[in-house]
Structures are given as structure tokens and as C-alpha cells.
Design an enzyme around this catalytic site. Structure first.
Site, PDB file in Angstrom:
ATOM      1  N   TYR A  37       0.759  -1.189  -0.065  1.00  0.00           N
ATOM      2  CA  TYR A  37       0.112   0.063  -0.018  1.00  0.00           C
ATOM      3  C   TYR A  37       1.049   1.346   0.063  1.00  0.00           C
ATOM      4  O   TYR A  37       0.582   2.286  -0.760  1.00  0.00           O
ATOM      5  CB  TYR A  37      -0.962  -0.138   1.182  1.00  0.00           C
ATOM      6  N   ASN A  50     -12.515  -0.244  -5.402  1.00  0.00           N
ATOM      7  CA  ASN A  50     -12.441  -0.905  -6.652  1.00  0.00           C
ATOM      8  C   ASN A  50     -13.601  -1.811  -6.951  1.00  0.00           C
ATOM      9  O   ASN A  50     -13.982  -2.795  -6.273  1.00  0.00           O
ATOM     10  CB  ASN A  50     -11.233  -1.878  -7.002  1.00  0.00           C
ATOM     11  N   CYS A  54      -6.714  -5.348  -7.540  1.00  0.00           N
ATOM     12  CA  CYS A  54      -6.410  -4.885  -6.246  1.00  0.00           C
ATOM     13  C   CYS A  54      -5.787  -6.042  -5.350  1.00  0.00           C
ATOM     14  O   CYS A  54      -5.309  -5.865  -4.245  1.00  0.00           O
ATOM     15  CB  CYS A  54      -7.773  -4.526  -5.723  1.00  0.00           C
ATOM     16  N   HIS A  55      -6.107  -7.337  -5.728  1.00  0.00           N
ATOM     17  CA  HIS A  55      -5.231  -8.413  -4.893  1.00  0.00           C
ATOM     18  C   HIS A  55      -3.916  -8.374  -4.953  1.00  0.00           C
ATOM     19  O   HIS A  55      -3.353  -9.256  -4.213  1.00  0.00           O
ATOM     20  CB  HIS A  55      -5.869  -9.885  -5.530  1.00  0.00           C
ATOM     21  N   GLU A  62      -1.048 -16.564 -10.472  1.00  0.00           N
ATOM     22  CA  GLU A  62      -0.100 -15.639 -11.350  1.00  0.00           C
ATOM     23  C   GLU A  62       1.232 -15.834 -10.995  1.00  0.00           C
ATOM     24  O   GLU A  62       1.772 -15.806 -12.098  1.00  0.00           O
ATOM     25  CB  GLU A  62      -0.621 -14.208 -10.588  1.00  0.00           C
TER      26      GLU A  62
END
Length: 136
Positions: free
Chosen positions: A75, A98, A106-107, A133
Site C-alpha cells: 500500500y 475497486n 487490487c489483489h 499468477e
């Protein structure tokens, strides 16, 4: 809105003045693209987004879209990247506002200590998205 585990009643709660219509072929194509974004994040489709937010939220969301697949940012990193290094909590709030999960990733934002932080759809799902990912 693109989300996980929300039914029609939740959409009406979030958008009480909206008219929710059955999917037509064009919407089905968009949904297929969203599913592809989850299943193959390395091949993110170029889907049209219409997201409303403050200038700060828009800046944060644009920065989130710059995070490469398989990577994370804190963040604090996001706040600094948008030119507001002291606005770490505000960056977290913008991240949480979001409305298009995965398409604005946002993850991929975690706490400075490396822990996951929060996720509207649960930390298990956040970890699963990140694991998928990283495997790519």
C-alpha cells in the site's frame, strides 16, 4: 461490477437504482473475457472499463493496473507511486473501493510486512489469485 460470490440481491443492494438485465451476446463476450482474466492473468483481455471514482482513486487504480502479473506492491508503494507517500491508508481505501475485481488487480497489493492484508472476497481467494499468477 466484476466480483466473486455476489448474487442479484447483492447487486440490487449495492446499486438500488440500477436496472439489472439478462445477459445478451455482447455481455456474454465480456463475461468470457473476465473469466479469461482470472484463468489466464498473463493474457489479460482488453476489456472496456467504466469505473467512477475520485481523481485519487483513479490514480490508484491506474497504478494497480501497472503491477505486472505475478508481482505485488505494498500500500505504501502505491501511495508513493501516485505522488502521495503519506496517504497509505487512503491508498488502501481506494484499493478497497475497486468495483472490478481482477481487471483492476487490487489483489496484488499487500502490507509492507509482506502479509496479505484484506480482500473483499477473502484472504484464501486473494492467495489463490496470487498463486495462480506466480505459477504463470
Amino acid at each position: 461490477r466484476l466480483s466473486f460470490d455476489e448474487d442479484e440481491s447483492e447487486l440490487y443492494r449495492r446499486f438500488p437504482r440500477a436496472s439489472i438485465e439478462p445477459a445478451d451476446p455482447a455481455m456474454a463476450e465480456l463475461v468470457a473475457g473476465a473469466v479469461e482474466a482470472v484463468e489466464r492473468p498473463d493474457r489479460m483481455p482488453d476489456l472496456p472499463l467504466d469505473v467512477a471514482g475520485t481523481a485519487f482513486q483513479q490514480a490508484v487504480w491506474a497504478e494497480l493496473r501497472r503491477i505486472p502479473v505475478g508481482e505485488t506492491r505494498s500500500y505504501a508503494d502505491i501511495a508513493a507511486a501516485v505522488g502521495k507517500p503519506a496517504a497509505v491508508r487512503a491508498a488502501g481505501s481506494a484499493n478497497g473501493a475497486n468495483n472490478v475485481a481482477v481487471l483492476i488487480p487490487c489483489h496484488r497489493v499487500i502490507r509492507t510486512d509482506g502479509s496479505l492484508g484484506g480482500y473483499a472476497y477473502g484472504l484464501e481467494r486473494k492467495q489463490a489469485l496470487l498463486d495462480r499468477e506466480k505459477a504463470r
